[in-house]
Design a protein around this motif. Sequence first.
Motif, short mmCIF file in Angstrom:
data_model
loop_
_atom_site.label_atom_id
_atom_site.label_comp_id
_atom_site.label_asym_id
_atom_site.label_seq_id
_atom_site.Cartn_x
_atom_site.Cartn_y
_atom_site.Cartn_z
N LYS A 1 19.12 -40.13 -19.96
CA LYS A 1 20.41 -39.38 -19.65
C LYS A 1 20.73 -40.11 -18.57
CE LYS A 1 20.83 -36.68 -22.99
NZ LYS A 1 21.42 -36.81 -24.28
N PRO A 2 20.55 -41.43 -18.17
CA PRO A 2 20.91 -42.28 -17.07
C PRO A 2 22.45 -42.16 -16.77
CG PRO A 2 20.36 -43.87 -18.51
CD PRO A 2 20.08 -42.46 -19.29
N GLU A 3 23.31 -42.06 -17.71
CA GLU A 3 24.64 -41.91 -17.34
C GLU A 3 25.07 -40.41 -16.54
OE1 GLU A 3 23.65 -39.71 -21.23
OE2 GLU A 3 23.02 -41.69 -20.30
N SER A 4 24.16 -39.58 -16.70
CA SER A 4 24.58 -38.26 -16.13
C SER A 4 23.94 -37.97 -14.67
CB SER A 4 24.07 -37.21 -17.08
OG SER A 4 24.58 -37.05 -18.17
N ILE A 5 23.19 -39.22 -14.09
CA ILE A 5 22.52 -38.96 -12.91
C ILE A 5 23.69 -39.48 -11.83
CG2 ILE A 5 20.93 -40.19 -11.25
CD1 ILE A 5 19.12 -40.72 -13.78
N VAL A 6 23.51 -38.42 -10.77
CA VAL A 6 24.55 -38.51 -9.85
C VAL A 6 23.81 -39.15 -8.45
CG1 VAL A 6 25.91 -36.88 -8.07
CG2 VAL A 6 25.80 -36.37 -10.60
N TYR B 1 3.07 -31.01 -0.72
CA TYR B 1 2.69 -32.26 -1.65
C TYR B 1 2.86 -33.39 -1.26
CZ TYR B 1 3.78 -27.77 -3.96
OH TYR B 1 4.11 -26.49 -4.64
N PRO B 2 1.90 -34.42 -1.46
CA PRO B 2 2.07 -35.67 -0.97
C PRO B 2 3.33 -36.43 -1.18
CG PRO B 2 -0.04 -35.39 -1.79
CD PRO B 2 0.75 -34.17 -2.32
N ALA B 3 3.88 -36.08 -2.37
CA ALA B 3 5.07 -36.99 -2.89
C ALA B 3 6.10 -35.68 -3.48
CB ALA B 3 4.67 -38.07 -3.62
N ILE B 4 7.26 -36.16 -3.16
CA ILE B 4 8.31 -35.33 -4.18
C ILE B 4 9.32 -36.26 -4.43
CG2 ILE B 4 8.16 -33.24 -2.69
CD1 ILE B 4 10.64 -33.95 -1.36
N ALA B 5 9.85 -35.83 -5.62
CA ALA B 5 11.06 -36.51 -6.02
C ALA B 5 12.24 -35.63 -6.82
CB ALA B 5 10.89 -37.57 -7.27
N LEU B 6 13.50 -35.96 -6.47
CA LEU B 6 14.54 -35.19 -7.00
C LEU B 6 15.59 -35.68 -7.56
CD1 LEU B 6 16.18 -32.12 -5.31
CD2 LEU B 6 17.87 -33.94 -5.86
N ILE B 7 16.05 -35.44 -8.71
CA ILE B 7 17.04 -36.08 -9.42
C ILE B 7 18.11 -34.93 -9.76
CG2 ILE B 7 17.81 -37.50 -11.49
CD1 ILE B 7 14.92 -38.42 -11.91
N GLU B 8 19.66 -35.67 -9.48
CA GLU B 8 20.61 -34.81 -9.28
C GLU B 8 21.50 -35.33 -10.68
OE1 GLU B 8 23.97 -33.68 -5.84
OE2 GLU B 8 22.15 -34.94 -5.65
N PHE B 9 21.81 -34.23 -11.31
CA PHE B 9 22.71 -34.51 -12.60
C PHE B 9 23.97 -33.71 -12.65
CE2 PHE B 9 17.99 -34.76 -13.88
CZ PHE B 9 18.02 -36.03 -14.66
N SER B 10 24.77 -34.67 -13.36
CA SER B 10 26.19 -33.91 -13.47
C SER B 10 26.26 -33.19 -14.59
CB SER B 10 27.21 -35.41 -13.47
OG SER B 10 27.15 -35.92 -14.63
N SER B 11 25.29 -33.11 -15.70
CA SER B 11 25.32 -32.20 -16.60
C SER B 11 24.23 -31.35 -16.70
CB SER B 11 25.25 -33.36 -17.80
OG SER B 11 24.88 -32.56 -19.06
N ILE B 12 24.40 -30.26 -16.87
CA ILE B 12 23.36 -29.29 -17.19
C ILE B 12 22.46 -29.69 -18.36
CG2 ILE B 12 22.71 -26.76 -17.34
CD1 ILE B 12 25.29 -26.03 -15.95
#
Length: 280
Positions: free
Chosen positions: A151-156, A89-100
């Motif tokens: 949910k920005p407050e849960s983004i690690v 894929y030309p681009a990827i993004a990953l977001i890591e959350f503290s809350s499931i």
Amino acid sequence: MSQSERPQPSQKISGLISALRQKKGLSQRRLASLSGIPQATINRIESGEIAKPSLENITRIAGALEVTVSELMGEIHSEVRLSSPENRYPAIALIEFSSIAAGITAGDAMVKKAPLVFLKAGTVHPGKYLVLVGGDVASVEESYREGLRIKPESIVDDVILSDVHPQVHDAIMGKKIANRFDALGVIETSTVASNINAADAAVKCAGVTILEIRLADDLGGNSFTLFGGKVEDVEAAIEIGVERIKHRNITIHTTVIPRIDERMAGEIAKASKFFGGDKA
């Protein structure tokens, strides 16, 4: 068994998918519904008519059958390669959350926001939730922005790579390379996103090879990348990678081993887990 008697790759994957589907008591129609793949395509894969299913379809089928992509890929002896250019894929993004809960909510919003080619989401240690998306640059950027809004407050931690290096892409998808090089380097971080970010910077700017990327599972939430190459190149890669992420509020550990012992290199090549991948 003679060479002519051995199942061909397409027969192996078709038989595996069919066997797993039947073991779970699923019809082709139900597997199609769970995976989001047309029933006609499922039928063509199981019959062997589609000899090399796309990575996207393998990922969807694996998810529906509750097995890993690596398990399916291993069964067909790399005939369908994670590293195939057509599957990148030309681009990827990953977001890591503290809350499931937050991660699932954001992942749903992300995939609804833009036409993505790839979506992988799930839990990692210790109770974090990752959402990884891939596709064209515009779609990934739009999906990524939506994920940050929810949910920005849960983004690690988070990362977007609009021109992801092929080695980073392949390592994230599970490709592993044995160390044939003089030196070994390690970048270990307390988050997954920053480790991917560092690995991309390192491999783009130094003449090294990514041997493996581990993404938090069984690591207490940590992630690490192993690099191989000449000593000076590995040292440069580690320095560049750390420079990319040093402003993040994370823990970073690094090392460079100029001449790794053959026995230690062999242990790493077999599996970076203590009891090996076969017992994971």
